[in-house]
Structure formats: structure tokens, C-alpha cells
Write an enzyme that holds these catalytic residues in place. Structure first.
Site, PDB file in Angstrom:
ATOM      1  N   HIS A 160      11.704  17.080 -13.883  1.00  0.00           N
ATOM      2  CA  HIS A 160      10.519  17.176 -14.704  1.00  0.00           C
ATOM      3  C   HIS A 160      10.025  15.844 -14.782  1.00  0.00           C
ATOM      4  O   HIS A 160       9.334  15.512 -15.709  1.00  0.00           O
ATOM      5  CB  HIS A 160      10.319  17.915 -15.732  1.00  0.00           C
ATOM      6  CG  HIS A 160      10.986  19.181 -15.582  1.00  0.00           C
ATOM      7  ND1 HIS A 160      10.387  20.346 -15.370  1.00  0.00           N
ATOM      8  CD2 HIS A 160      12.313  19.723 -15.643  1.00  0.00           C
ATOM      9  CE1 HIS A 160      11.079  21.452 -15.285  1.00  0.00           C
ATOM     10  NE2 HIS A 160      12.242  21.099 -15.498  1.00  0.00           N
ATOM     11  N   SER A 281      -4.018  -8.385  -7.013  1.00  0.00           N
ATOM     12  CA  SER A 281      -5.549  -7.727  -7.165  1.00  0.00           C
ATOM     13  C   SER A 281      -6.457  -8.809  -6.988  1.00  0.00           C
ATOM     14  O   SER A 281      -5.963 -10.049  -7.227  1.00  0.00           O
ATOM     15  CB  SER A 281      -5.422  -7.159  -8.655  1.00  0.00           C
ATOM     16  OG  SER A 281      -6.605  -7.330  -9.136  1.00  0.00           O
ATOM     17  N   LYS A 287      -0.980  -8.799 -11.280  1.00  0.00           N
ATOM     18  CA  LYS A 287      -0.745  -7.880 -10.504  1.00  0.00           C
ATOM     19  C   LYS A 287       0.055  -7.713  -9.152  1.00  0.00           C
ATOM     20  O   LYS A 287      -0.282  -8.919  -8.256  1.00  0.00           O
ATOM     21  CB  LYS A 287      -2.113  -7.034 -10.132  1.00  0.00           C
ATOM     22  CG  LYS A 287      -2.632  -6.295 -11.182  1.00  0.00           C
ATOM     23  CD  LYS A 287      -2.022  -5.096 -12.049  1.00  0.00           C
ATOM     24  CE  LYS A 287      -2.223  -3.839 -10.997  1.00  0.00           C
ATOM     25  NZ  LYS A 287      -3.492  -3.480 -11.030  1.00  0.00           N
ATOM     26  N   GLU A 294       1.540   3.062  -0.919  1.00  0.00           N
ATOM     27  CA  GLU A 294       0.718   4.056  -1.402  1.00  0.00           C
ATOM     28  C   GLU A 294      -0.037   4.578  -0.184  1.00  0.00           C
ATOM     29  O   GLU A 294      -0.429   5.505   0.132  1.00  0.00           O
ATOM     30  CB  GLU A 294      -0.525   3.398  -2.222  1.00  0.00           C
ATOM     31  CG  GLU A 294       0.088   2.906  -3.756  1.00  0.00           C
ATOM     32  CD  GLU A 294      -0.570   2.149  -4.311  1.00  0.00           C
ATOM     33  OE1 GLU A 294      -1.928   1.936  -4.056  1.00  0.00           O
ATOM     34  OE2 GLU A 294      -0.161   1.414  -5.360  1.00  0.00           O
TER      35      GLU A 294
END
Ligand code: ARG
Length: 462
Positions: A160, A281, A287, A294
Site C-alpha cells: 500500500h 526545469s 530541479k 516518465e
């Protein structure tokens, strides 16, 4: 009335097809990718025609020479296929006719594009299944390498997405080895399911010529022929097997990439995607985004839908051939191309990126990952039934949370307040590393057993 020369290969009768129809009907942009397979199939077919006496030895030589020259023109990008010639089969015949003259008109004796295209596609799926298996093995090699590097790196195992129990990072990575190993089996199935030669089925009813199917199988490296010509020209199940294998592999890639995206977030801090595979970024200078992973996640989910796309085409079609089948190749090519690049990127990410060695252990301690071990301590050492020991440890964890302590911060007196039989050997059971060695079953994260698994896969991948 003699047939006009430029009409000789046309399949349209009386009236020319409209150019809109030529555009719509043609598949050459997609199926030219089958040129090698189509030429091999044609070479095998003309060998069989020669054996039958339909063509002479010099016809055979001419045709083969013409085919070689077409392949060469294609490789040198000198060939310009046309939509009027519809597909790769008609285009090759057209160019062969141009190159060697009327001998080319004998080529299509005793066969049909229906058995031709099915055979070409089978050869392509067989080749591509082997190729993807190789790429999967390369990925497995680098996952295994990370597993060996992290033979003693401890991380939390999650259920979980909550910290559950301590495990070895190697154990976690070996779970992916199991998945990718199953994918190899799926591609085996896809290979074997494609390994049936359709030639001899002709349009649907079989050929009027006793074409030597054994010869064809030998030339094209099929182990057997189709048993039924109607199934031969209409069976596309093998493409489904291929797409199912792609989908399974894509699912595993998407799980792995999603997990690594999570692990590379600041909150987890367990994985650092190599700079070659992450981007900054455009506005936030601090970043480091795991874009590569992804994209694998997104593309994998697109690949996963390809078998649904495909089954929509074949489902509900009566026997035998329909032009619907022409749409099949685009789907398998797309699945292959996307999967190939995803596998290659994932392989390089695995090769170059780093897992954090210490972070996992800290998370385990912080979030009571050995609580189950403590419950078992009361069972094993104090003879307390598990349901009771579970409750006692739950109270202890509660106490620790309230007082901002980790388990090892709790004093013996505090422990004894919850269960007076507890003594100092409880601290052994709090120890995260010892927890691993306490695991007994052969599939467990016990470091000794994990090492064995690593050895098993090193041998397998040799
Ligand atoms: N381009 C066609 C395909 O991919 C080849 C078979 C054409 N057969 C036919 N009966 N029109 O399916």
C-alpha cells in the site's frame, strides 16, 4: 484485345481507381518494412516453381538477380515505391517486371498475396520476437549488476506504499528479473505461434500447383506448414501473441519506471537518475526531473493498448481474407518500435544511475519496519499467541509514535510496561539487518538466498 503493358499488374478491372482510393487503399508506406521478408518469400516460391517446372533455370536466375537488384536499390534509397502499386508485394513485382521483363509475369503462379502477406508477417514477428528477447536480456544484465552491487543494501519493502518490512534492494530488483524472465517466455510463445508457413494456402482454398511445402519450410526456416489453408490466410493470432508479449513487457517496464520515479523523488531519496537521462526545469533551477522514466511509463501504457487495437480489427471477421487485415502491420510495427526504445532507455538508465546505499535503512528505522519481527519475538521467545503479540506490539508502536521515538530508543523498562516478560534480547529483533537473516523460506529476502538467486540469473544470462 491485348492487355496494355502498363496495366499488366493492375488489379483493377475496366475502370481506373480514383487517386483518393489509391491513397486510401495503399499500404506501401507501412509495409515496405517487410521488403526483406517479401523477397525471401518470393525467392523460396520461385525455387518451388522451378522444381515444378513452371519456370526454367534461366527464369529462376533472372528473377533472383532482379530481386537482388531491387533489394540493393532499396538499401541505397534509389527505389520509389508508388501508391498505385498498393503494397510491397505489388511494388516488388512491378519493379521486377521493369527490370527483367515478362519473365516476372510468371512469378505469381500458384500463390496469392493472401498467403504471401501472412507468411511475410510471420517471418517478421519471429525475427522481432528474437530481437526483443535480446534487448530484454540486456536490460536484465544491468538489473542483475545493480542487484550484485546492492547485495547488502537494505530498503523498506512496501505494501500500500506504506513501509512494511525490511528487504534487500537486490531482492526487490530480483523480483523484476522474474518478471522480465517471464516476458522472455512470452516472446518464445509468440515466436512459436508464428512458426507455421502459410505458403500453399494461396488465396484461401489451397494452390492448384503441387508446391513443395517442405522445400518452402526449409528455405524460410519454418518448422512446419499450416494444416488448413483458410486458417492460413485469416489467422492473425500470432500477432496477438506478439502484442501480448509486448504488453506484458510494457506493463513490467511501466511498473519499474513508476517505482523509480517515486524513489527518485525528494521524499523517498532512494534513487538518482543519471544526468544523461534526466532534465532540468525551464524555470526552477534546483530541479532534476526523471523524464526518461516518465516517458517509459507513458509509452508503456500506449504499447499495452496495442493488443486491444489489434483485436478490434480481427474480432468478428468471418473467414477468410478481408482488407481489414491490411491495418494489422501498422499496429505490430508501432508496438515494436516503441517497446524497443523503451527497453533501450531503461537499460541505459539501469546501467548508469545510482541507488542510494543508506537512505533505505534510515526509512526502515524511522517507520518501524521490524514491528512484525517484534511480534514474532513474543511468539517464539515468550510463547505468546500471535494475535496477542500483534496487539502488544501495536501498542508499543503507538507509544513510540506519540513520543517521537524509534524502536531502538525505547528502554527495556518501557517495553516491560507493555509486556513484562520482554527482556533485552528484544533489541536483536529490532535490528533491521538481523531481520533479513531471520527469514527462512527459500523465496525470502534472506541475504544467503538472495545471493543464490543472483547466481542463478548470472548463469541463466551467460
Ligand atoms: N496489402 C495487403 C495486406 O496487407 C496484401 C493482401 C492483399 N490481398 C487482397 N486480397 N487484396 O493485407
Amino acid at each position: 484485345m491485348p492487355i496494355k503493358k502498363d496495366k499488366i499488374l493492375s488489379t483493377s478491372i475496366n475502370k481506373k481507381t480514383s487517386s483518393l482510393m489509391d491513397d486510401f487503399n495503399s499500404s506501401i508506406d507501412v509495409d515496405q518494412r517487410l521488403i526483406q521478408e517479401d523477397i525471401s518469400v518470393t525467392r523460396a516460391h520461385v525455387d518451388a516453381l522451378f522444381k515444378l517446372g513452371v519456370i526454367t533455370k534461366s527464369d529462376l536466375a533472372k528473377i533472383n538477380k532482379g530481386l537482388s537488384s531491387i533489394q540493393k536499390d532499396f538499401d541505397q534509397k534509389k527505389i520509389k515505391f508508388t501508391k498505385q502499386n498498393e503494397d510491397i508485394h505489388m511494388n516488388i513485382e512491378f519493379f521486377l517486371h521493369k527490370k527483367i521483363g515478362d519473365t516476372a509475369l510468371k512469378l505469381h503462379t500458384g500463390r496469392s498475396r493472401n498467403d504471401q502477406v501472412a507468411t511475410d508477417t510471420r517471418l517478421w514477428v519471429m525475427k522481432s520476437s528474437l530481437h526483443l528477447q535480446n534487448e530484454i536480456k540486456k536490460l536484465m544484465k544491468f538489473i542483475l549488476k545493480q542487484a550484485s552491487t546492492h547485495k547488502d543494501t537494505i530498503i523498506p519493502g512496501f505494501t500500500h506504499l506504506q513501509v512494511a518490512q525490511p528487504i534487500l534492494l537486490a531482492h526487490h530488483l530480483l523480483a523484476y528479473m522474474e518478471m522480465f524472465n517471464r516476458d522472455l517466455n512470452c516472446f518464445d510463445f509468440s515466436y512459436k505461434g508464428s512458426d507455421e508457413n502459410v505458403l500453399g494456402s494461396a488465396a484461401l482454398a489451397g494452390s492448384n500447383y503441387s508446391i513443395d511445402t517442405n522445400l518452402l519450410n526449409k528455405k524460410l526456416k519454418f518448422t512446419k506448414s499450416k494444416e488448413n489453408s483458410m486458417d492460413g490466410v485469416s489467422d492473425r493470432d500470432f500477432c496477438m501473441y506478439f502484442l501480448n508479449a509486448c504488453a506484458m513487457n510494457a506493463i513490467h517496464l511501466s511498473k519499474l519506471s513508476a517505482e523509480l520515479v517515486l524513489w527518485s523523488s525528494n521524499s523517498f531519496g532512494m534513487f538518482k537518475v543519471d544526468a544523461e537521462y534526466s532534465t532540468g526545469s525551464s524555470i526552477m533551477p534546483q530541479k532534476r526531473n526523471p523524464d526518461s522514466l516518465e516517458l517509459i511509463r507513458a509509452k508503456a501504457n500506449i504499447i499495452r493498448t496495442k493488443n486491444i487495437e489489434f483485436s478490434n480489427i480481427i474480432s468478428g471477421l468471418p473467414l477468410t481474407y478481408f482488407k481489414d487485415f491490411q491495418e494489422d502491420k501498422r499496429i505490430i510495427f508501432e508496438a515494436y518500435d516503441e517497446l524497443l526504445i523503451c527497453l533501450r532507455v531503461m537499460t541505459d538508465v539501469m546501467k548508469k544511475s545510482e541507488f542510494e546505499k543508506k537512505q533505505g535503512l534510515q526509512i526502515c528505522n524511522q517507520y518501524f519496519a521490524t514491528a512484525t519481527d517484534l511480534a514474532d519475538y513474543l511468539v517464539i521467545k515468550k510463547n505468546i499467541p500471535f494475535r496477542n503479540s500483534y496487539k502488544i506490539i501495536a501498542q508499543i508502536v503507538n507509544f513510540a509514535q506519540k513520543n517521537k521515538k524509534i524502536l531502538s530508543d525505547i528502554s527495556l523498562e518501557e517495553f516491560q510496561h507493555f509486556e513484562n516478560s520482554i527482556n533485552k534480547d528484544i533489541y536483536d529483533y529490532i535490528d533491521v539487518e538481523k531481520s533479513l537473516y531471520r527469514k527462512k523460506t527459500k523465496m525470502s529476502t534472506n541475504p544467503k538466498l538472495v545471493s543464490k538467486q543472483i547466481d542463478k540469473y548470472s548463469n541463466l544470462l551467460k
